[in-house]
Design a protein around this motif. Structure first.
Motif, PDB file in Angstrom:
ATOM      1  N   GLU A  51      49.294  42.968  26.361  1.00 42.01           N
ATOM      2  CA  GLU A  51      49.108  44.377  26.739  1.00 42.01           C
ATOM      3  C   GLU A  51      47.930  44.540  27.709  1.00 42.01           C
ATOM      4  O   GLU A  51      47.992  45.336  28.642  1.00 42.01           O
ATOM      5  N   LEU A  52      46.877  43.759  27.470  1.00 40.08           N
ATOM      6  CA  LEU A  52      45.706  43.846  28.352  1.00 40.08           C
ATOM      7  C   LEU A  52      46.014  43.319  29.756  1.00 40.08           C
ATOM      8  O   LEU A  52      45.294  43.590  30.706  1.00 40.08           O
ATOM      9  N   ASP A  53      47.102  42.565  29.861  1.00 39.83           N
ATOM     10  CA  ASP A  53      47.499  42.033  31.159  1.00 39.83           C
ATOM     11  C   ASP A  53      48.318  43.038  31.977  1.00 39.83           C
ATOM     12  O   ASP A  53      48.822  42.702  33.047  1.00 39.83           O
ATOM     13  N   HIS A  54      48.479  44.236  31.444  1.00 36.40           N
ATOM     14  CA  HIS A  54      49.234  45.273  32.153  1.00 36.40           C
ATOM     15  C   HIS A  54      48.383  46.517  32.372  1.00 36.40           C
ATOM     16  O   HIS A  54      47.296  46.635  31.805  1.00 36.40           O
ATOM     17  N   ASP A  55      48.885  47.442  33.148  1.00 35.02           N
ATOM     18  CA  ASP A  55      48.208  48.732  33.323  1.00 35.02           C
ATOM     19  C   ASP A  55      48.136  49.437  31.962  1.00 35.02           C
ATOM     20  O   ASP A  55      48.956  49.180  31.077  1.00 35.02           O
ATOM     21  N   TYR A  56      47.170  50.327  31.817  1.00 39.94           N
ATOM     22  CA  TYR A  56      46.875  50.820  30.455  1.00 39.94           C
ATOM     23  C   TYR A  56      47.968  51.676  29.819  1.00 39.94           C
ATOM     24  O   TYR A  56      48.017  51.836  28.609  1.00 39.94           O
ATOM     25  N   LEU A  57      48.853  52.256  30.638  1.00 33.65           N
ATOM     26  CA  LEU A  57      49.914  53.076  30.040  1.00 33.65           C
ATOM     27  C   LEU A  57      51.169  52.274  29.690  1.00 33.65           C
ATOM     28  O   LEU A  57      52.081  52.788  29.040  1.00 33.65           O
ATOM     29  N   TRP A  58      51.177  51.005  30.109  1.00 33.77           N
ATOM     30  CA  TRP A  58      52.379  50.185  29.965  1.00 33.77           C
ATOM     31  C   TRP A  58      52.929  50.128  28.539  1.00 33.77           C
ATOM     32  O   TRP A  58      54.101  50.369  28.294  1.00 33.77           O
ATOM     33  N   ARG A  59      52.041  49.841  27.599  1.00 33.96           N
ATOM     34  CA  ARG A  59      52.551  49.645  26.235  1.00 33.96           C
ATOM     35  C   ARG A  59      53.085  50.943  25.620  1.00 33.96           C
ATOM     36  O   ARG A  59      53.950  50.912  24.748  1.00 33.96           O
ATOM     37  N   GLU A  95      33.106  48.582  25.814  1.00 32.19           N
ATOM     38  CA  GLU A  95      33.475  47.161  25.918  1.00 32.19           C
ATOM     39  C   GLU A  95      34.999  47.000  25.943  1.00 32.19           C
ATOM     40  O   GLU A  95      35.531  46.027  26.469  1.00 32.19           O
ATOM     41  N   ASN A  96      35.700  47.992  25.380  1.00 32.97           N
ATOM     42  CA  ASN A  96      37.168  47.970  25.453  1.00 32.97           C
ATOM     43  C   ASN A  96      37.655  48.060  26.901  1.00 32.97           C
ATOM     44  O   ASN A  96      38.657  47.454  27.263  1.00 32.97           O
ATOM     45  N   LEU A  97      36.936  48.831  27.683  1.00 32.52           N
ATOM     46  CA  LEU A  97      37.306  48.991  29.092  1.00 32.52           C
ATOM     47  C   LEU A  97      37.084  47.670  29.836  1.00 32.52           C
ATOM     48  O   LEU A  97      37.898  47.260  30.662  1.00 32.52           O
ATOM     49  N   GLU A  98      35.996  46.999  29.485  1.00 30.07           N
ATOM     50  CA  GLU A  98      35.695  45.694  30.097  1.00 30.07           C
ATOM     51  C   GLU A  98      36.851  44.729  29.888  1.00 30.07           C
ATOM     52  O   GLU A  98      37.212  43.962  30.771  1.00 30.07           O
ATOM     53  N   ARG A  99      37.430  44.767  28.698  1.00 28.70           N
ATOM     54  CA  ARG A  99      38.511  43.835  28.364  1.00 28.70           C
ATOM     55  C   ARG A  99      39.804  44.124  29.116  1.00 28.70           C
ATOM     56  O   ARG A  99      40.729  43.332  29.085  1.00 28.70           O
ATOM     57  N   GLN A 100      39.878  45.288  29.735  1.00 31.25           N
ATOM     58  CA  GLN A 100      41.148  45.678  30.353  1.00 31.25           C
ATOM     59  C   GLN A 100      41.392  45.049  31.727  1.00 31.25           C
ATOM     60  O   GLN A 100      42.399  45.340  32.370  1.00 31.25           O
ATOM     61  N   LYS A 101      40.473  44.194  32.177  1.00 33.91           N
ATOM     62  CA  LYS A 101      40.678  43.407  33.401  1.00 33.91           C
ATOM     63  C   LYS A 101      40.995  44.253  34.629  1.00 33.91           C
ATOM     64  O   LYS A 101      41.798  43.868  35.473  1.00 33.91           O
ATOM     65  N   LEU A 102      40.371  45.414  34.689  1.00 31.36           N
ATOM     66  CA  LEU A 102      40.642  46.316  35.807  1.00 31.36           C
ATOM     67  C   LEU A 102      39.898  45.875  37.063  1.00 31.36           C
ATOM     68  O   LEU A 102      38.831  45.267  36.970  1.00 31.36           O
ATOM     69  N   PRO A 103      40.440  46.196  38.227  1.00 28.47           N
ATOM     70  CA  PRO A 103      39.665  45.967  39.454  1.00 28.47           C
ATOM     71  C   PRO A 103      38.382  46.808  39.410  1.00 28.47           C
ATOM     72  O   PRO A 103      38.351  47.849  38.740  1.00 28.47           O
ATOM     73  N   LYS A 104      37.374  46.347  40.108  1.00 27.64           N
ATOM     74  CA  LYS A 104      36.054  46.960  39.995  1.00 27.64           C
ATOM     75  C   LYS A 104      36.076  48.468  40.265  1.00 27.64           C
ATOM     76  O   LYS A 104      35.504  49.249  39.501  1.00 27.64           O
ATOM     77  N   GLY A 116      33.622  58.053  37.050  1.00 29.03           N
ATOM     78  CA  GLY A 116      34.803  58.890  37.286  1.00 29.03           C
ATOM     79  C   GLY A 116      36.036  58.365  36.590  1.00 29.03           C
ATOM     80  O   GLY A 116      37.098  58.954  36.683  1.00 29.03           O
ATOM     81  N   VAL A 117      35.889  57.256  35.854  1.00 29.13           N
ATOM     82  CA  VAL A 117      37.067  56.648  35.231  1.00 29.13           C
ATOM     83  C   VAL A 117      37.738  57.600  34.228  1.00 29.13           C
ATOM     84  O   VAL A 117      38.962  57.685  34.162  1.00 29.13           O
ATOM     85  N   TRP A 118      36.940  58.359  33.480  1.00 23.45           N
ATOM     86  CA  TRP A 118      37.551  59.226  32.436  1.00 23.45           C
ATOM     87  C   TRP A 118      38.275  60.405  33.053  1.00 23.45           C
ATOM     88  O   TRP A 118      39.404  60.706  32.686  1.00 23.45           O
ATOM     89  N   LYS A 119      37.644  61.049  34.037  1.00 27.38           N
ATOM     90  CA  LYS A 119      38.313  62.149  34.753  1.00 27.38           C
ATOM     91  C   LYS A 119      39.613  61.653  35.369  1.00 27.38           C
ATOM     92  O   LYS A 119      40.635  62.333  35.341  1.00 27.38           O
ATOM     93  N   ARG A 120      39.542  60.450  35.939  1.00 30.63           N
ATOM     94  CA  ARG A 120      40.745  59.928  36.583  1.00 30.63           C
ATOM     95  C   ARG A 120      41.833  59.677  35.534  1.00 30.63           C
ATOM     96  O   ARG A 120      42.995  59.988  35.742  1.00 30.63           O
ATOM     97  N   ARG A 121      41.425  59.142  34.393  1.00 28.89           N
ATOM     98  CA  ARG A 121      42.422  58.891  33.347  1.00 28.89           C
ATOM     99  C   ARG A 121      43.035  60.195  32.818  1.00 28.89           C
ATOM    100  O   ARG A 121      44.229  60.242  32.539  1.00 28.89           O
ATOM    101  N   TYR A 122      42.223  61.232  32.678  1.00 30.41           N
ATOM    102  CA  TYR A 122      42.791  62.524  32.247  1.00 30.41           C
ATOM    103  C   TYR A 122      43.863  62.949  33.234  1.00 30.41           C
ATOM    104  O   TYR A 122      44.944  63.400  32.859  1.00 30.41           O
ATOM    105  N   ARG A 123      43.540  62.806  34.528  1.00 35.72           N
ATOM    106  CA  ARG A 123      44.493  63.227  35.565  1.00 35.72           C
ATOM    107  C   ARG A 123      45.760  62.381  35.493  1.00 35.72           C
ATOM    108  O   ARG A 123      46.881  62.884  35.555  1.00 35.72           O
ATOM    109  N   GLU A 124      45.560  61.084  35.333  1.00 36.86           N
ATOM    110  CA  GLU A 124      46.723  60.178  35.291  1.00 36.86           C
ATOM    111  C   GLU A 124      47.605  60.474  34.079  1.00 36.86           C
ATOM    112  O   GLU A 124      48.833  60.472  34.165  1.00 36.86           O
TER     113      GLU A 124
END
Ligand code: AMP
Ligand code: MG
Length: 346
Positions: A117-125, A155-164, A170-178
């Protein structure tokens, strides 16, 4: 008769719509949980006994609407359940869905994400577990963990292997929007989303943890991690308040369910769900004239096959009563009763 049913349904619908208003988070409203919602609210229903009849009514209605939803095969319903530990998510699912055909419902629990699951985008699962048309899916925890536990424990976000760039400010605002965009896409395409937050007080959580320790049969439910998580109570209240403020939308509003009294939480959750199904108002499909004529031909063939002494159609008498209370499933429906073979011939 049909008119009386129509009025009854209408009244019931209005009563339910009024009942759920206090729980609804108005889209765009700025929520501060501790100020805006009381976990001990009971709407004046003082006793569990009063509530039992209401819950039974809700459970029955749910079963009925679920059958129609499945038959119509146009809408799917996604129930999102979020809460802190011991708020009663499992019990709510067990009670509220107790009368529903198991074939029409799927429950999915989301835990700490796996390596895959961590190898995919966060909404995948979450996307993989969406309901099909006609079905109800319950998310026991959901994509909202991505702006709750992940926010409280970065630290959960760190594990998600996201691009920098996707991990920065702004990550949380962006996630709300997404999340809002995703939910809008889903609702535009026939997935209705019902979002329930079971709102528990800190003191009631303490009492429930103690009970899990005191009762041997409940020990398995107690996790020391839950008590560790309790230390982050204020952070969670803040994260929930923010999420409710940013993601209650016209197409997928949040409902804050008072959860300090388990029985009340179950009534409220059932009410919100039934209210949504009533809004969808799924109908049993009716057949066109040509198909009905085909059915009548088949009927004549079957009647001709009656053995000696058997009635050609043992249900001939019943079918005339189809527009009365003959079938519980159709009791509340506003659609015309199915035309029986007899009346079609007339
Ligand atoms: P439970 O529902 O009590 O079995 O616990 C499931 C655990 O999984 C909870 O502690 C959640 O916080 C955790 N969890 C759920 N989703 C995520 C996620 N996306 N990232 C990290 N932890 C999660
Ligand atoms: Mg737990």
């Amino acid at each position: 008769m049909a008119r009386k049913h129509h009025e009854l349904t209408h009244k019931r619908r209005e009563r339910l719509a009024d009942f759920v208003v206090p729980f609804r988070v108005k889209p765009g409203a700025r929520v501060t949980l501790s100020k805006d919602f009381d976990p001990a609210f009971d709407g004046g229903l003082r006793h569990k006994r009063e509530g039992e009849a209401l819950l039974a009514e809700g459970v029955e209605l749910l079963a009925e609407y679920q059958a129609r939803l499945a038959a119509q095969d146009t809408w799917g319903v996604l129930v999102v359940l979020q809460a802190l530990d011991a708020a009663g998510k499992d019990g709510t699912i067990r009670h509220v869905m107790s009368g529903v055909n198991p074939q029409g419902v799927a429950v999915h629990s989301f835990k700490v994400p796996s390596a895959e699951e961590l190898d995919h985008d966060y909404l995948w699962r979450y996307a993989r577990r969406l309901p099909a048309r006609g079905g109800i899916a319950i998310f026991n925890r959901s994509h909202y963990e991505e702006v709750l536990v992940v926010r409280v424990h970065p630290e959960n976000l760190e594990r998600q292997k996201l691009p920098k760039a996707s991990r920065q400010r702004g990550v949380w605002k962006r996630r709300y929007r997404e999340i809002n965009d995703w939910e809008r896409y889903l609702s535009d395409n026939g997935i209705r989303i019902v979002k329930l937050f079971l709102n528990l007080s800190k003191e009631e959580q303490r009492r429930r943890f103690l009970r899990r320790i005191d009762l041997p049969d409940h020990n398995w439910k107690f996790s020391s991690a839950d008590v560790a998580e309790r230390k982050h109570w204020d952070d969670y209240q803040k994260a929930f308040s923010e999420a409710l403020s940013h993601t209650s939308t016209e197409w997928a509003p949040w409902y804050v369910i008072p959860a300090d009294r388990k029985w009340y939480a179950r009534i409220a959750a059932a009410a919100v769900l039934v209210n949504t199904l009533m809004e969808i108002d799924p109908r049993f499909p009716t057949v066109d004239k040509q198909r009905r004529e085909e059915l009548l031909k088949v009927k004549a063939t079957l009647e001709a096959q009656a053995p000696a002494g058997a009635a050609a159609d043992p249900f001939a008498q019943d079918s005339g009563r189809d527009d009365s209370d003959g079938r519980a499933q159709r009791r509340d429906s506003e659609q015309p009763a199915p035309v029986s073979a007899k009346s079609a011939v007339d």
